[in-house]
Design a protein around this motif. Structure first.
Motif: not given
Length: 490
Positions: A99-109
């Protein structure tokens, strides 16, 4: 003075079973009525207290629960990457990690679009990690409490991640151009592949790993560019072109080893399509409908009547020379499936199609030839299959140098030579004769040849050779090949 009532059971007090009524009856002569005296009921004997039962049972249950929990839970303070899994079962830890991995968010720049681990198809082997965490750090092992975080290897689904990143940041992608193969008029040539560009998934996977491990729900990442190779590359295209060009070099319809009906390269190329599949591999396919018109015209090119020939042999039947080449006749068989069969064969890289034909063998006439020399008659005869077809006078060796008798074969042909001989003791053997023509050696230095220095044929005149007019020597020179029989007798 009034007597005091005494508590039943006290020292000197009447027994309660017999004195209760007297105690409540007024004394005779008592003028002032007194209220009756009542005794308080006797208190029950105090019960024994069992407080330890009320405390001990819950404590035992708690202790048993703690012991049981310590056998199924992960040690407190345990974390997988940034996910706390202490005091959880392995199953609950698996769910928490995923669940944590699925929710981890990357902002692209900076200020760019966002993608989650779920968007990228990110996965870890959460079950295996959770099982390892429990196996290595069970709750009952206090020495493993609050240990170092466990790492988790993240894998991205390349196809899903690329699709998500293209949707989120299309400007980061340039599509590659696949290599192609096409006929240029003389051969198949390759248009090379051109690489594209996109986001480096390996680098992005590392960024996601770091964000996941840090426990931060969202992290801004700097994107790295990577080269995107086309699925169909230039090397694979060149290999396909080379295969197709090799087929063009020998494409045709064959009868045995003979390419009876060659096919023009441009025509053959029009039958073929060379294309790349989803996996980048090139395949060659042929269209039976385009082959069919050529098949329909095969009979005119293939069918022929036999052509009889002739050969020269020696007396034993060995073929010495083919004087008239012969060729077998042939008739084309059933061609109803030839177009489709040839199309399949071309797709497998084989351009030599064997035609179904019926062969009519040619008849070869045999000519057993021989030169016969009769020294007694001084005559030479040309014999074919035992019959004399021509004869003429010759000059053989004189008595001092007689012509050798026997059965011989022609060893060699020479159109002109200078014949010489020398002897220190016998002038007869000293001679030098230039321009002797149409020489056929059959035994050592003895030969059949032309003579221009005399015209006394029918009489012995030579040093052992068989001489004759030049035109006659030319006649047998052209008629009897090497290996032909020569029979000389008296």
């Amino acid at each position: 003075m009034t007597d005091l009532a005494t508590k039943p059971g006290a020292d000197g007090a009447p027994d309660s079973s017999s004195g209760a009524e007297a105690a409540t009856t007024p004394l005779p002569g008592d003028v002032t009525a007194q209220p009756p005296v009542q005794w308080a009921p006797a208190e029950p004997a105090p019960k024994k207290k069992h407080l330890w039962l009320w405390i001990g049972v819950p404590v035992a249950l708690i202790v048993a629960g703690v012991v049981t929990a310590s056998l199924v839970l992960i040690a407190p303070g345990t974390a997988v990457a940034g996910v706390p899994v202490g005091m959880q079962t392995a199953g609950a830890a698996t769910d928490a990690i995923n669940q944590r991995l699925a929710q981890t968010t990357l902002v692209l720049g900076d200020g760019g679009p966002q993608v989650t681990g779920a968007d990228l198809g990110a996965t870890v082997d959460a079950q295996a990690i959770a099982d390892t965490a429990f196996a290595d750090r069970p709750m009952w092992n206090v020495t493993q409490w609050f240990g170092e975080p466990l790492d988790a290897v993240i894998t991205l689904d390349e196809e899903k991640a690329t699709a998500a990143l293209r949707d989120a940041l299309p400007s980061a992608y340039t599509d590659p151009t696949a290599a192609t193969v096409a006929f240029n008029g003389t051969s198949f040539a390759v248009t090379p592949a051109v690489a594209g560009s996109g986001i480096d998934l390996d680098a992005l996977s590392g960024e996601l790993h770091d964000a996941f491990a840090s426990g931060a729900p969202s992290t801004t990442v700097a994107l790295r560019e990577s080269t995107v190779e086309p699925v169909a590359d230039s090397a694979a295209a060149q290999k396909a072109a080379d295969t197709a060009n090799a087929m063009l070099a020998n494409v045709g319809f064959y009868v045995g080893d003979e390419r009876t009906v060659p096919i023009d390269p441009a025509t053959a190329a029009s039958w073929l399509t060379i294309s790349a599949g989803a996996n980048g591999a090139f395949t060659v396919t042929a269209d039976p409908a385009k082959i069919q018109p050529t098949v329909d015209a095969l009979a005119a090119a293939v069918n022929r009547a036999p052509v009889n020939g002739a050969v020269v042999t020696d007396a034993e039947g060995t073929v010495l020379e083919t004087t008239t080449p012969g060729s077998d006749g042939r008739t084309l068989g059933d061609v109803s499936g030839v177009a489709s069969d040839f199309a399949k064969q071309l797709g497998q890289g084989n351009a030599a199609y064997q035609l179904p034909v019926q062969v009519t063998p040619a008849t070869m006439a045999t000519s057993a030839r021989m030169v016969e020399v009769n020294l007694t008659e001084q005559m030479l005869s040309m014999k074919e299959n035992g019959a004399v077809i021509d004869s003429w006078p010759i000059s053989s060796g004189i008595a001092e140098s007689p012509t050798t008798v026997g059965h011989f074969t022609v060893q060699s042909h020479h159109d002109v030579q200078t014949m010489t001989s020398s002897s220190a003791t016998d002038d007869y053997w000293n001679y030098d004769v230039p321009n002797v023509q149409w020489i056929m050696y059959y035994y050592g230095g003895e030969a059949l040849h032309g003579v221009y220095w005399h015209n006394d044929f029918g009489n012995p005149r030579s040093h052992g050779c068989v001489g004759m007019p030049n035109y006659r020597a030319k006649q047998i020179y052209d008629w009897l090949p090497d290996g032909g029989d020569v029979w000389i007798h008296n």
